[in-house]
Design a protein around this motif. Structure first.
Motif, mmCIF file in Angstrom:
data_model
loop_
_atom_site.group_PDB
_atom_site.id
_atom_site.type_symbol
_atom_site.label_atom_id
_atom_site.label_comp_id
_atom_site.label_asym_id
_atom_site.label_seq_id
_atom_site.Cartn_x
_atom_site.Cartn_y
_atom_site.Cartn_z
ATOM 1 N N TRP A 15 4.351 19.511 -39.914
ATOM 2 C CA TRP A 15 4.902 18.358 -39.199
ATOM 3 C C TRP A 15 5.152 18.693 -37.727
ATOM 4 C CZ3 TRP A 15 7.564 20.797 -43.251
ATOM 5 C CH2 TRP A 15 8.639 21.615 -42.874
ATOM 6 N N LEU A 63 4.499 11.895 -35.004
ATOM 7 C CA LEU A 63 3.431 12.112 -35.976
ATOM 8 C C LEU A 63 2.172 11.351 -35.568
ATOM 9 C CD1 LEU A 63 2.372 13.188 -38.672
ATOM 10 C CD2 LEU A 63 3.423 11.202 -39.793
ATOM 11 N N THR A 85 2.416 15.601 -41.924
ATOM 12 C CA THR A 85 3.334 14.653 -42.555
ATOM 13 C C THR A 85 4.520 14.421 -41.633
ATOM 14 O OG1 THR A 85 4.574 14.177 -44.584
ATOM 15 C CG2 THR A 85 4.686 16.431 -43.743
ATOM 16 N N ASN A 112 8.210 14.613 -40.154
ATOM 17 C CA ASN A 112 9.199 15.693 -40.090
ATOM 18 C C ASN A 112 10.324 15.432 -41.095
ATOM 19 O OD1 ASN A 112 11.195 17.548 -39.383
ATOM 20 N ND2 ASN A 112 10.783 17.379 -37.198
#
Length: 584
Positions: free
Chosen positions: A9, A171, A264, A266
């Motif tokens: 992440w 992300l 993915t 965090n």
């Protein structure tokens, strides 16, 4: 360990603290960063570490950036990376001994940064770039990577002041730009003439280590957090990423695929904290106005650099806290109004977002304090840097070794010297490496949409320095342990003179009253008149609410919804005030 169980992440701090909250100059686009990536690898003194003098040469000579802006980026990155408190104090002492610009320049030449990490830092300035599509439609066009937001996700989105706090934006940014990020790590011999990476190029393990600035991950849920290069060189991800122990390198296309598959959200970001974070305990947070307040934290389980405390919708309330749960945390104060907030612990960073008519007093903040979209907020802090953007009518009393950064959209900002203390303040300052000198609170740097405002008169109407005649010291009304008994470093001479002048007027007033030789009845009437005028002043200035909110809730009238949430007894003239509904 299966590959599917490995999660990677985006780290929070590079985006939260590193990305300046203004659109970057065009000379920091990918086109120019590709050229810089080639340049630094082919010139002596630029790789693997980049000195300030070489970055100044690149920024000013090649990219045509103003020197102050070049230093702003260099300084921001230096604030972000890890330094011990002792190193920061030593650096502050060296700066305080510089008496001329040439001495300051000579001192700055001693600084250097990791070259590849600095390149990545410059690239993520694109986080706040406004695209034409976004400016027209307001939101990014849905893609196969996005999903319908849950209620918790929507709350996180609306709670975020901008993309710097928004872990979903982090992300999305990494997913969309990962190929370009990796491209900056490719060696010059594996680039085309245009600077693009060749199809079958490889990236060395040492270059991938620099990705640890932006990415981290875990082998499985609940496991320890690791830098991304460790996850890529062991177990199933070693196969997916194509890592060769012989060449100590990764094929670019396999590395890109492995990272994209593992990315993915965090698990320690704002979304997770809002959904499942613990409440931060105060003396009272149920009755009256505190029903609407939302205070959550993840400090019980997040690793360093991801610890946060979120405070939202504190209304007509005094909150005070000094606690290990705050130490080293990133704090977000959001949509608070008519509140008085005291966070008297050493902090990592603080964001004050969309607040109005609120006073915020902070313990020392290691990195930055950012005021954004606020009205009539008073901020008192010792901080590595102060940033103000899109705010009006705000007053900032700061002790800071770096120039305050004024972003676009400000009006009627007042800058004043730091003017308070609490007993453990100096111990807290030492713990985060902040000293009393140098203090550049009165030398703001104006960063507009076109870059730095070079003219000293351009846009200067957005701020003023507090006139000494309007200056008043602030007393922290809580009792804690410690030895600090005065403002660290003292007040600047004009403000100290103003305080002494006010004290002299009080002494003259007391002398006049004594020499009037009033009889008992006259003294009583005079006292009543003074108290009446004082209470009128308290109501007119709003200080009555501030004092009322310090009264313990058990003794606050039921009709009054304002109760304190503090772990300490209020102070009056240096002594604890006994609980009384008439204390004000």
């Amino acid at each position: 360990m299966e590959a599917d169980s490995v999660s990677i992440w985006p780290r929070m701090e590079p985006f939260l603290l590193g990305a300046l909250q203004v659109a970057p100059p065009s000379k920091l686009s990918l086109h120019y960063l590709r050229k810089m990536a080639t340049y630094v690898r082919t010139r002596d003194g630029c790789f693997p570490v980049l000195s300030w003098s070489m970055w100044r040469h690149i920024a000013c000579g090649k990219l045509q950036l103003p020197e102050d802006l070049a230093w702003l980026y260099f300084e921001t990155f230096d604030l972000l990376i890890g330094h011990t408190p002792e190193e920061r104090l030593e650096w502050a002492e060296c700066l305080s001994q510089c008496s001329s610009k040439s001495e300051l320049d000579q001192q700055r030449t001693k600084l250097s940064v990791d070259t590849l990490q600095f390149l990545l830092f410059l690239y993520i300035q694109q986080l706040n770039r406004v695209s034409l599509r976004t400016s027209l439609i307001g939101e990014e066009w849905p893609s196969h990577r996005t999903r319908s937001p849950s209620p918790s996700d929507r709350e996180a989105k609306t709670s975020s002041q901008n993309k710097n706090w928004d872990d979903q934006a982090h992300l999305s940014f990494v997913q969309s730009h990962l190929a370009e990020i990796l491209e900056l790590l490719v060696e010059p011999g594996q680039r085309s003439e245009s600077g693009q990476a060749l199809r079958d190029c490889k990236i060395s393990l040492e270059a991938v280590r620099s990705l640890g600035l932006l990415l981290e991950g875990s082998g499985s849920q609940g496991r320890a957090v690791h830098p991304v290069h460790r996850l890529l060189t062991k177990g199933p991800l070693q196969t997916q990423s194509g890592y060769s122990t012989l060449t100590r390198s990764f094929p670019l296309h396999k590395l890109l695929s492995a990272l994209q598959n593992g990315l993915t959200l965090n698990p320690f970001g704002m979304t997770a904290c809002l959904r499942s974070g613990k409440k931060l305990a105060w003396a009272q947070q149920v009755e009256g106005a505190m029903k609407r307040a939302k205070i959550a934290r993840n400090t019980h389980m997040a690793p360093p650099g991801s610890r946060m405390v979120l405070m939202s919708q504190v209304f007509k309330q005094t909150l005070a806290k000094t606690s290990d749960k705050l130490t080293g945390a990133n704090i977000k104060i959001h949509r608070c109004s008519d509140a008085f907030i005291y966070l008297l612990s050493p902090l990592r960073s603080v964001s004050v977002d969309k607040c109005r008519d609120t006073t915020v007093v902070l313990g020392p903040v290691e990195t930055s304090v950012h005021i954004h979209s606020c009205q009539n907020v008073r901020l008192v802090c010792v901080a590595g840097r102060v940033i103000i953007g899109a705010s009006s009518g705000c007053t900032v009393h700061a002790l800071t070794p770096n120039r305050p950064l004024l972003l676009p959209g400000n009006t009627d900002i007042t800058l004043g010297p730091f003017h308070t203390f609490y007993p453990s303040l100096e111990d807290h300052m030492a713990s985060v490496g902040l000293a009393v000198v140098p203090s550049l609170w009165d030398q703001p740097l104006l960063l507009g949409t076109e870059g730095l405002n070079s003219s000293p008169h351009h846009d200067s109407a957005c701020y003023r320095l507090l006139p000494p005649a309007d200056f008043h010291a602030l007393v922290v009304p809580f009792n804690t342990e410690g030895d600090t008994c005065e403002v660290p470093g003292g007040l600047p001479p004009p403000y100290q003179a103003a305080v002494e002048e006010k004290q002299k007027r009080i002494q003259n007033w007391q002398k006049t009253v004594m020499e009037a030789r009033l009889n008992k009845e006259q003294k009583k009437k005079f006292q009543e008149l003074v108290e009446m005028k004082f209470h009128e002043w308290l109501l007119e200035t709003g200080h009555r609410q501030e004092l009322d909110s310090l009264i313990p809730p058990s003794l606050t009238p039921l009709s009054d919804s304002n109760g304190p949430t503090t772990d300490h007894k209020p102070l009056r003239n240096g002594r604890a005030v006994e609980p009384s509904p008439l204390a004000c």
